[in-house]
Design a protein around this motif. Sequence first.
Motif, PDB file in Angstrom:
ATOM      1  N   ILE A  36       0.855  -1.179   0.000  1.00 30.09           N
ATOM      2  CA  ILE A  36       0.000   0.000   0.000  1.00 30.09           C
ATOM      3  C   ILE A  36       0.893   1.232   0.000  1.00 30.09           C
ATOM      4  O   ILE A  36       1.774   1.374   0.874  1.00 30.09           O
ATOM      5  N   TYR A  37       0.654   2.077  -0.955  1.00 28.28           N
ATOM      6  CA  TYR A  37       1.454   3.301  -1.060  1.00 28.28           C
ATOM      7  C   TYR A  37       0.759   4.400  -0.259  1.00 28.28           C
ATOM      8  O   TYR A  37      -0.333   4.854  -0.614  1.00 28.28           O
ATOM      9  N   LYS A  38       1.378   4.796   0.836  1.00 34.41           N
ATOM     10  CA  LYS A  38       0.860   5.875   1.676  1.00 34.41           C
ATOM     11  C   LYS A  38       1.919   6.962   1.747  1.00 34.41           C
ATOM     12  O   LYS A  38       2.922   6.814   2.448  1.00 34.41           O
ATOM     13  N   PRO A  39       1.729   8.029   0.986  1.00 33.51           N
ATOM     14  CA  PRO A  39       2.743   9.094   0.994  1.00 33.51           C
ATOM     15  C   PRO A  39       2.752   9.835   2.322  1.00 33.51           C
ATOM     16  O   PRO A  39       1.774   9.848   3.073  1.00 33.51           O
ATOM     17  N   ASP A  40       3.865  10.461   2.571  1.00 43.48           N
ATOM     18  CA  ASP A  40       4.023  11.246   3.790  1.00 43.48           C
ATOM     19  C   ASP A  40       3.470  12.652   3.549  1.00 43.48           C
ATOM     20  O   ASP A  40       3.973  13.377   2.683  1.00 43.48           O
ATOM     21  N   PRO A  41       2.418  13.094   4.273  1.00 40.53           N
ATOM     22  CA  PRO A  41       1.867  14.438   4.025  1.00 40.53           C
ATOM     23  C   PRO A  41       2.850  15.561   4.330  1.00 40.53           C
ATOM     24  O   PRO A  41       2.759  16.639   3.742  1.00 40.53           O
ATOM     25  N   SER A  42       3.801  15.295   5.227  1.00 36.88           N
ATOM     26  CA  SER A  42       4.765  16.341   5.563  1.00 36.88           C
ATOM     27  C   SER A  42       5.880  16.469   4.546  1.00 36.88           C
ATOM     28  O   SER A  42       6.656  17.433   4.591  1.00 36.88           O
ATOM     29  N   ASP A  43       5.982  15.523   3.626  1.00 39.53           N
ATOM     30  CA  ASP A  43       7.034  15.573   2.604  1.00 39.53           C
ATOM     31  C   ASP A  43       6.665  16.639   1.564  1.00 39.53           C
ATOM     32  O   ASP A  43       5.573  16.613   0.995  1.00 39.53           O
ATOM     33  N   PRO A  44       7.544  17.606   1.276  1.00 33.39           N
ATOM     34  CA  PRO A  44       7.206  18.651   0.286  1.00 33.39           C
ATOM     35  C   PRO A  44       7.042  18.116  -1.124  1.00 33.39           C
ATOM     36  O   PRO A  44       6.402  18.757  -1.960  1.00 33.39           O
ATOM     37  N   GLU A  45       7.593  16.961  -1.414  1.00 35.30           N
ATOM     38  CA  GLU A  45       7.460  16.389  -2.756  1.00 35.30           C
ATOM     39  C   GLU A  45       6.175  15.594  -2.933  1.00 35.30           C
ATOM     40  O   GLU A  45       5.899  15.138  -4.045  1.00 35.30           O
ATOM     41  N   THR A  46       5.402  15.441  -1.884  1.00 29.13           N
ATOM     42  CA  THR A  46       4.149  14.706  -1.992  1.00 29.13           C
ATOM     43  C   THR A  46       3.124  15.548  -2.757  1.00 29.13           C
ATOM     44  O   THR A  46       2.951  16.735  -2.497  1.00 29.13           O
ATOM     45  N   PRO A  53      -8.520  13.844   3.167  1.00 30.31           N
ATOM     46  CA  PRO A  53      -9.451  12.725   3.427  1.00 30.31           C
ATOM     47  C   PRO A  53      -9.913  12.022   2.159  1.00 30.31           C
ATOM     48  O   PRO A  53     -10.314  10.864   2.220  1.00 30.31           O
ATOM     49  N   ALA A  54      -9.879  12.713   1.013  1.00 33.74           N
ATOM     50  CA  ALA A  54     -10.334  12.062  -0.225  1.00 33.74           C
ATOM     51  C   ALA A  54      -9.429  10.902  -0.591  1.00 33.74           C
ATOM     52  O   ALA A  54      -9.908   9.808  -0.962  1.00 33.74           O
ATOM     53  N   TYR A  55      -8.123  11.083  -0.472  1.00 31.10           N
ATOM     54  CA  TYR A  55      -7.193  10.002  -0.793  1.00 31.10           C
ATOM     55  C   TYR A  55      -7.276   8.900   0.253  1.00 31.10           C
ATOM     56  O   TYR A  55      -7.185   7.706  -0.082  1.00 31.10           O
ATOM     57  N   GLU A  56      -7.454   9.259   1.520  1.00 28.96           N
ATOM     58  CA  GLU A  56      -7.602   8.247   2.557  1.00 28.96           C
ATOM     59  C   GLU A  56      -8.862   7.414   2.346  1.00 28.96           C
ATOM     60  O   GLU A  56      -8.864   6.200   2.557  1.00 28.96           O
ATOM     61  N   ALA A  57      -9.958   8.081   1.915  1.00 26.78           N
ATOM     62  CA  ALA A  57     -11.165   7.330   1.625  1.00 26.78           C
ATOM     63  C   ALA A  57     -10.949   6.385   0.452  1.00 26.78           C
ATOM     64  O   ALA A  57     -11.482   5.265   0.426  1.00 26.78           O
ATOM     65  N   LYS A  58     -10.155   6.811  -0.507  1.00 26.15           N
ATOM     66  CA  LYS A  58      -9.843   5.947  -1.645  1.00 26.15           C
ATOM     67  C   LYS A  58      -9.036   4.729  -1.199  1.00 26.15           C
ATOM     68  O   LYS A  58      -9.297   3.602  -1.636  1.00 26.15           O
ATOM     69  N   LEU A  59      -8.075   4.948  -0.333  1.00 23.73           N
ATOM     70  CA  LEU A  59      -7.280   3.827   0.180  1.00 23.73           C
ATOM     71  C   LEU A  59      -8.139   2.854   0.972  1.00 23.73           C
ATOM     72  O   LEU A  59      -8.024   1.629   0.828  1.00 23.73           O
ATOM     73  N   TYR A  60      -9.035   3.416   1.815  1.00 21.10           N
ATOM     74  CA  TYR A  60      -9.876   2.546   2.629  1.00 21.10           C
ATOM     75  C   TYR A  60     -10.866   1.771   1.758  1.00 21.10           C
ATOM     76  O   TYR A  60     -11.161   0.609   2.020  1.00 21.10           O
ATOM     77  N   GLY A  61     -11.352   2.416   0.717  1.00 20.21           N
ATOM     78  CA  GLY A  61     -12.267   1.713  -0.174  1.00 20.21           C
ATOM     79  C   GLY A  61     -11.568   0.632  -0.983  1.00 20.21           C
ATOM     80  O   GLY A  61     -12.215  -0.336  -1.403  1.00 20.21           O
ATOM     81  N   GLY A  64      -9.398  -1.552   2.479  1.00 16.73           N
ATOM     82  CA  GLY A  64     -10.109  -1.835   3.708  1.00 16.73           C
ATOM     83  C   GLY A  64      -9.298  -1.493   4.935  1.00 16.73           C
ATOM     84  O   GLY A  64      -8.550  -0.504   4.977  1.00 16.73           O
ATOM     85  N   SER A  65      -9.422  -2.336   5.966  1.00 18.64           N
ATOM     86  CA  SER A  65      -8.704  -2.068   7.218  1.00 18.64           C
ATOM     87  C   SER A  65      -7.199  -2.233   7.070  1.00 18.64           C
ATOM     88  O   SER A  65      -6.418  -1.720   7.897  1.00 18.64           O
ATOM     89  N   ALA A  66      -6.749  -2.918   6.002  1.00 19.41           N
ATOM     90  CA  ALA A  66      -5.310  -3.071   5.788  1.00 19.41           C
ATOM     91  C   ALA A  66      -4.644  -1.753   5.432  1.00 19.41           C
ATOM     92  O   ALA A  66      -3.420  -1.626   5.524  1.00 19.41           O
ATOM     93  N   SER A  67      -5.441  -0.746   5.011  1.00 19.17           N
ATOM     94  CA  SER A  67      -4.855   0.546   4.666  1.00 19.17           C
ATOM     95  C   SER A  67      -4.415   1.338   5.894  1.00 19.17           C
ATOM     96  O   SER A  67      -3.662   2.298   5.756  1.00 19.17           O
ATOM     97  N   GLY A  68      -4.879   0.930   7.067  1.00 22.51           N
ATOM     98  CA  GLY A  68      -4.518   1.644   8.272  1.00 22.51           C
ATOM     99  C   GLY A  68      -5.275   2.939   8.483  1.00 22.51           C
ATOM    100  O   GLY A  68      -4.923   3.731   9.366  1.00 22.51           O
ATOM    101  N   VAL A  69      -6.319   3.194   7.698  1.00 22.73           N
ATOM    102  CA  VAL A  69      -7.120   4.416   7.801  1.00 22.73           C
ATOM    103  C   VAL A  69      -8.249   4.162   8.777  1.00 22.73           C
ATOM    104  O   VAL A  69      -8.930   3.130   8.715  1.00 22.73           O
ATOM    105  N   ASN A  70      -8.444   5.098   9.700  1.00 21.25           N
ATOM    106  CA  ASN A  70      -9.542   5.003  10.651  1.00 21.25           C
ATOM    107  C   ASN A  70     -10.838   5.407   9.950  1.00 21.25           C
ATOM    108  O   ASN A  70     -10.979   6.549   9.502  1.00 21.25           O
TER     109      ASN A  70
END
Length: 226
Positions: A36-46, A53-61, A64-70
Amino acid sequence: MALPMQRCCARLRALTLPWPAAGYHARPRAWGLDRIYKPDPSDPETKEWHKGPAYEAKLYGRFGSASGVNPESLWPNQEQLRAIEEEEREWFPGLREMLNRVEAKEREMLRLKQERDKLIAANMAKMPQMVAEWRRAKRDAKQKARDEKARKERLLAQAREKFGTNVDFRSPKFQELLKDLEKEEKKKMKAKKRKQKEEEREAMEAVLSTPTANTQPTAPVSDSSV
């Protein structure tokens, strides 16, 4: 030399494999489906579309729970929920409200149709009178044109009597004479109308001053009982 080698490789594949195989081999992906590719939000190159939340919802969809998104963080808060409800009420009204709008529109269309029918009926009732007035106005216009033509011919005849037949109608003297004749004729018409009004007024005064035939002096009534 290259062609015989290709033929040899094709024969070897045909002997070793039970079905024909393509010679194209795709490169492996940089990260597979299990990663699962989860970029670092604090990274300036991200990138911006990898944040929020839109990208997190995409990961969770997707994972699922393997994405680590609450999943609780994906629900809107109270303020966002009120904004969504207001937007739905504005752009997606309920069935009852839509029916009320349709009924109101139908009532308005019926009212306009009834007013139009009343106007048409009233105009059709006035049609004979309007046609008679139009014909009378047309007759009056024709009569006025004939009177104006006769007046001009009369003025021209009077001018010819004074200047003769061989006269230039465009000469200033002739035009001035026509103006004088027109003024004189207008004065005569005004005097005639004034005299006619005076005669009518005198006749009216004479009628009002004359006693009626039925008016007679009444005799005093004697009382026989006295």
